[in-house]
Design a protein around this motif. Structure first.
Motif, short mmCIF file in Angstrom:
data_model
loop_
_atom_site.label_atom_id
_atom_site.label_comp_id
_atom_site.label_asym_id
_atom_site.label_seq_id
_atom_site.Cartn_x
_atom_site.Cartn_y
_atom_site.Cartn_z
N ILE A 144 2.28 58.69 44.58
CA ILE A 144 2.62 59.11 43.24
C ILE A 144 3.49 58.04 42.60
CG2 ILE A 144 4.67 60.42 43.95
CD1 ILE A 144 3.95 62.46 41.74
N LEU A 145 3.30 57.81 41.30
CA LEU A 145 4.05 56.78 40.59
C LEU A 145 4.38 57.28 39.18
CD1 LEU A 145 5.15 53.86 40.35
CD2 LEU A 145 2.87 53.20 39.53
N ALA A 146 5.65 57.25 38.82
CA ALA A 146 6.11 57.62 37.47
C ALA A 146 6.71 56.38 36.81
CB ALA A 146 7.15 58.74 37.54
N GLN A 147 6.33 56.12 35.55
CA GLN A 147 6.78 54.92 34.85
C GLN A 147 7.22 55.27 33.44
OE1 GLN A 147 4.40 51.15 35.82
NE2 GLN A 147 2.84 52.75 35.99
N ALA A 148 8.20 54.52 32.94
CA ALA A 148 8.65 54.65 31.55
C ALA A 148 9.00 53.25 31.03
CB ALA A 148 9.87 55.57 31.45
N HIS A 149 8.63 52.99 29.79
CA HIS A 149 8.89 51.69 29.18
C HIS A 149 9.28 51.92 27.73
CE1 HIS A 149 7.34 47.32 28.35
NE2 HIS A 149 8.58 47.53 27.96
N TRP A 150 10.49 51.49 27.38
CA TRP A 150 10.97 51.63 26.02
C TRP A 150 11.35 50.26 25.48
CZ3 TRP A 150 15.97 50.48 24.10
CH2 TRP A 150 16.16 50.82 22.76
N SER A 151 10.99 50.03 24.21
CA SER A 151 11.35 48.76 23.58
C SER A 151 11.67 48.97 22.11
CB SER A 151 10.20 47.74 23.71
OG SER A 151 9.05 48.19 23.01
N LEU A 152 12.60 48.19 21.62
CA LEU A 152 12.96 48.10 20.22
C LEU A 152 12.71 46.66 19.82
CD1 LEU A 152 14.26 49.62 17.77
CD2 LEU A 152 16.46 48.67 18.54
N LYS A 153 11.71 46.42 18.97
CA LYS A 153 11.28 45.03 18.78
C LYS A 153 10.99 44.71 17.32
CE LYS A 153 7.05 44.10 19.86
NZ LYS A 153 5.79 43.86 20.54
N GLU A 154 11.12 43.43 17.04
CA GLU A 154 10.84 42.87 15.72
C GLU A 154 9.33 42.84 15.48
OE1 GLU A 154 12.95 41.37 12.37
OE2 GLU A 154 13.61 42.29 14.23
N PRO A 155 8.88 42.89 14.23
CA PRO A 155 7.44 42.77 13.97
C PRO A 155 6.91 41.44 14.51
CG PRO A 155 8.60 43.48 12.00
CD PRO A 155 9.65 43.10 13.00
N GLU A 156 5.66 41.43 14.91
CA GLU A 156 5.05 40.19 15.36
C GLU A 156 4.96 39.20 14.20
OE1 GLU A 156 1.39 41.34 17.17
OE2 GLU A 156 2.39 42.11 18.96
N PHE A 157 4.86 37.93 14.51
CA PHE A 157 5.03 36.89 13.49
C PHE A 157 4.02 37.04 12.35
CE2 PHE A 157 4.20 32.63 11.78
CZ PHE A 157 5.49 32.29 11.38
N LEU A 158 2.76 37.30 12.65
CA LEU A 158 1.77 37.41 11.58
C LEU A 158 1.99 38.65 10.73
CD1 LEU A 158 -1.57 36.16 13.13
CD2 LEU A 158 0.13 34.93 11.81
N GLN A 159 2.56 39.70 11.29
CA GLN A 159 2.90 40.88 10.49
C GLN A 159 3.98 40.52 9.47
OE1 GLN A 159 3.97 43.42 13.82
NE2 GLN A 159 2.17 44.69 13.47
N TYR A 160 4.96 39.75 9.91
CA TYR A 160 6.02 39.30 9.00
C TYR A 160 5.46 38.36 7.94
CZ TYR A 160 9.35 35.62 7.73
OH TYR A 160 10.05 34.67 7.06
N ARG A 161 4.60 37.41 8.35
CA ARG A 161 4.09 36.42 7.41
C ARG A 161 3.13 37.02 6.39
NH1 ARG A 161 5.89 32.07 5.92
NH2 ARG A 161 3.91 30.96 5.92
N PHE A 162 2.55 38.15 6.71
CA PHE A 162 1.62 38.78 5.78
C PHE A 162 2.31 39.22 4.50
CE2 PHE A 162 -1.02 42.40 4.29
CZ PHE A 162 -2.22 41.71 4.11
N VAL A 163 3.61 39.49 4.57
CA VAL A 163 4.34 39.99 3.40
C VAL A 163 5.48 39.05 2.97
CG1 VAL A 163 3.81 42.39 3.89
CG2 VAL A 163 5.85 41.38 4.87
N ASN A 164 5.69 37.97 3.70
CA ASN A 164 6.82 37.09 3.38
C ASN A 164 6.45 35.65 3.73
OD1 ASN A 164 9.28 35.74 3.15
ND2 ASN A 164 10.46 37.52 3.82
N ASN A 165 6.49 34.76 2.74
CA ASN A 165 6.14 33.35 2.97
C ASN A 165 7.35 32.45 3.13
OD1 ASN A 165 3.30 33.59 2.92
ND2 ASN A 165 3.34 33.74 0.67
#
Length: 459
Positions: free
Chosen positions: A414-435
């Motif tokens: 049996i294996l139980a896993q949990a993964h939590w992250s707080l992260k910045e948008p990926e670069f292309l997501q940012y570039r899509f709205v900001n040059n």
């Protein structure tokens, strides 16, 4: 006849490669030596993430005629119709890893990373080759080779090539992957130096979809005509090349082992210091030399071509201090504990070009982990990891992982896993709205929690 001729050539090549591998495996060793040293045939490998966990080679041939290296015992994936094209998992599988991400993931399924390189432990040269051929010249060719060079050097190489032409116009895909390493260690293995290298490329023709609605208008299917596509001169090209050099030194105590009439000097490392440095470049280029402005809409660029260019040049540095999971034992090898720990700093410099704009960022992160020791052979396995990003594009990103597993004698595992992250948008997501060429770190971070429970039972 052309396909049959190609198949004959490839079959001959396959036979030649198999014979070469057998010769390489048996070189410079007598039959008597093999009989007297059956343990010399054992081959194991480990990965960068779990050097304490040796894995045996899978020698099964079940379903070998259907196998390709991207198939895994997980959810199925969906691609554009033929292997080698852009693909993604049919299961909701968000990218939870914190840290810098370009945002380009269509070929992640095919790529080799440093954490997936297989480092082999073998007393004799080991070679494995595999080739799968299709009637439309499809090819899946992969191989591994590893051996020791004297008593101080080890080397290994892995390659994979995918070639497929697809079913419609402009679907040809060619994917190449290569990973290699060479390692030097002192006689007692207290000090080691390792150089690792990865190369991934994917060149695919793009048709941007079928131009005809063949579901509501089945004329093309009835007449067996080739269905028109939206683009006849579009191509995608992905490539990444990375190299790393690591230096390890152990801190512990020496001890001796007696074998027959010989005495061998060894060293038991209780703590380990590692420094890693590396360089790399990721590049993606899309080009359509005869674009349709109505088809591209707001993404249309230029009068004679639609294009997208992304390049990321990176330098990488790590410093780690680890507890190796052994307790000191006088004049003998250490006693394995079910406990391994490490902490370190990771620094990356990224110089990013997207089309005509350049951005530079420096990302510094603190990371730590605590996990069970596979050498202990305990039925209890656990793992805990944490990362905090201190500067640069990902400043303020946080990541935490936890896993607990137990292997029962008769009830499976049996294996139980949990993964939590707080992260910045990926670069292309940012570039899509900001040059802007200066990133202010003012976007809302996304929080992701992934929890799973897995039970395996063999009947």
């Amino acid at each position: 006849m052309k396909i049959l001729s190609c198949l004959n050539v490839k079959v001959l090549l396959t036979i030649s490669c198999i014979l070469t591998g057998l010769i390489s495996f048996a070189q410079n060793h007598s039959f008597k030596e093999h009989l007297d040293s059956l343990s010399a045939f054992k081959v194991f490998y480990f990965t960068q993430q779990r050097p304490d966990q040796l894995r045996g080679i899978d020698t099964g041939i079940h379903n070998i005629e259907e196998y390709n290296f991207i198939q895994k015992e997980e959810a199925e994936y969906f691609n554009l119709g033929n292997v080698g094209t852009a693909a993604y998992s049919q299961k909701f599988n968000p990218i939870t890893e914190a840290g810098f991400q370009s945002g380009l993931h269509p070929y992640d399924l095919y790529y080799i990373g440093f954490d997936s390189i297989k480092y082999f432990e073998c007393a004799r040269p080991y070679t494995h080759l595999q080739m799968n051929l299709g009637l439309r010249q499809e090819l899946n060719f992969s191989g591994d080779h590893a051996q020791n060079l004297g008593s101080h050097f080890k080397l290994g190489i892995h390659f994979n090539r995918i070639f497929s032409v697809g079913y419609y116009q402009r679907q040809k895909a060619v994917v190449n992957n290569v990973s290699a390493y060479i390692e030097y260690h002192t006689k007692n293995k207290r000090v080691s130096t390792q150089f690792s290298f990865i190369y991934n490329s994917a060149r695919t023709e793009e048709n941007l979809g079928l131009a005809e609605d063949f579901v509501n208008n089945p004329r093309s299917l009835v007449n067996k005509q080739e269905i028109d596509v939206n683009a006849l001169n579009a191509e995608n090209y992905y490539r990444n090349i990375h190299a790393r050099l690591s230096q390890k030194i152990g801190f512990g105590y020496p001890y001796t082992v007696s074998v027959d009439t010989f005495t061998i000097q060894k060293y038991q490392s209780l703590y380990e210091f590692e420094f890693v440095t590396g360089i790399g470049r990721d590049r993606n280029k899309f080009l359509d030399q005869q674009p349709d402005s109505l088809l591209y809409g707001i993404f249309y660029s230029g009068f004679d071509s639609a294009w997208f260019y992304y390049q990321n040049r990176a330098t990488h540095n790590e410093v780690w201090l680890r507890f190796t999971g052994f307790k000191k034992q006088n004049a003998q090898a250490g006693i394995p504990l079910n406990f391994i720990a490490g902490t370190g700093l990771v620094y990356d410099n990224f110089e990013i070009d997207q089309n005509t704009t350049g951005v530079t960022t420096n990302v510094l992160a603190w990371k730590a982990y605590l996990r069970s020791n596979a050498i202990k052979l305990s039925p209890l396995q656990y793992n805990a990891e944490a990362a905090v990003f201190l500067t640069g594009y990902n400043q303020g990103d946080v990541q935490a992982k936890a896993a607990v597993g137990y292997t029962f004698k008769k009830r499976g595992a049996i294996l139980a896993q949990a993964h939590w992250s707080l992260k910045e948008p990926e670069f292309l997501q940012y570039r899509f709205v900001n040059n802007s060429t200066i990133y202010q770190n003012d976007f809302t971070k996304s929080s992701t929690l992934h929890v799973s429970l897995d039970w395996q039972y063999k009947f």
